[in-house]
Design a protein around this motif. Structure first.
Motif, mmCIF file in Angstrom:
data_model
loop_
_atom_site.group_PDB
_atom_site.id
_atom_site.type_symbol
_atom_site.label_atom_id
_atom_site.label_comp_id
_atom_site.label_asym_id
_atom_site.label_seq_id
_atom_site.Cartn_x
_atom_site.Cartn_y
_atom_site.Cartn_z
ATOM 1 N N ASP A 188 10.140 -2.957 1.708
ATOM 2 C CA ASP A 188 9.961 -2.914 3.162
ATOM 3 C C ASP A 188 9.570 -4.310 3.635
ATOM 4 O O ASP A 188 8.683 -4.946 3.075
ATOM 5 N N HIS B 121 15.147 7.562 4.941
ATOM 6 C CA HIS B 121 14.508 6.723 3.924
ATOM 7 C C HIS B 121 13.154 7.295 3.539
ATOM 8 O O HIS B 121 12.454 7.880 4.367
ATOM 9 N N HIS C 216 9.452 6.231 2.043
ATOM 10 C CA HIS C 216 8.528 5.119 1.811
ATOM 11 C C HIS C 216 7.753 5.393 0.518
ATOM 12 O O HIS C 216 7.168 6.471 0.365
#
Ligand code: AMP
Length: 131
Positions: free
Chosen positions: A29, A93, A95
């Motif tokens: 990220d 997505h 995390h």
């Protein structure tokens, strides 16, 4: 228009790539909540994670499990936390965040911008542990 994550998969936008296979892609990220914060995506673009087929969703989580193991091996932490938000980028997505304490997973707080050398070092360390 292709999502920013589809453009990363296509190589049109750079990323700190951790791992990929035919269907899934993992990368750091760019504004992590903690160093080593990694995103895992299906290459096929779908906005909402629970609109993935059962097989795609299962495959995404199994791929994320391998990425989490690499993060845990590379970054000192107690566990690797898992979150799905998806309010910013309309491409499903997961995390993955290395956790030492609960506050390491604070998505409402200030995010980090780490120097490129540190991002590169984190990327190489995690990618080097991926099996
Ligand atoms: P959300 O959609 O709310 O789960 O948040 C999207 C996440 O994607 C945020 O944590 C961003 O920092 C991250 N992000 C956005 N653009 C990029 C990029 N080009 N490379 C890596 N991460 C990104």
């Amino acid at each position: 228009m292709a999502s920013i994550f589809s453009r990363i998969v296509a190589g049109e936008i750079p990323s700190y790539k951790i791992a990929e296979d035919e269907n899934y892609y993992a990368f750091l990220d760019i504004n992590p909540v903690a160093p080593g914060h990694t995103l895992v995506i299906p290459k096929r673009e779908e906005d909402y994670i629970f609109d993935l087929s059962d097989d795609e969703l299962a495959g995404l989580m199994v791929f994320a499990k391998r990425v989490a193991a690499a993060i845990k091996a590379a970054i000192p932490c107690k566990k690797v936390g898992v979150t799905v938000l998806g309010l910013e980028v309309p491409h499903a997505h997961v995390h993955l965040v290395p956790l030492k304490r609960e506050s390491d997973m604070n998505f409402a707080g200030e995010k980090l911008t780490l120097p490129a050398e540190q991002m590169q070092d984190l990327c190489e360390r995690i990618a080097g542990q991926f099996k």
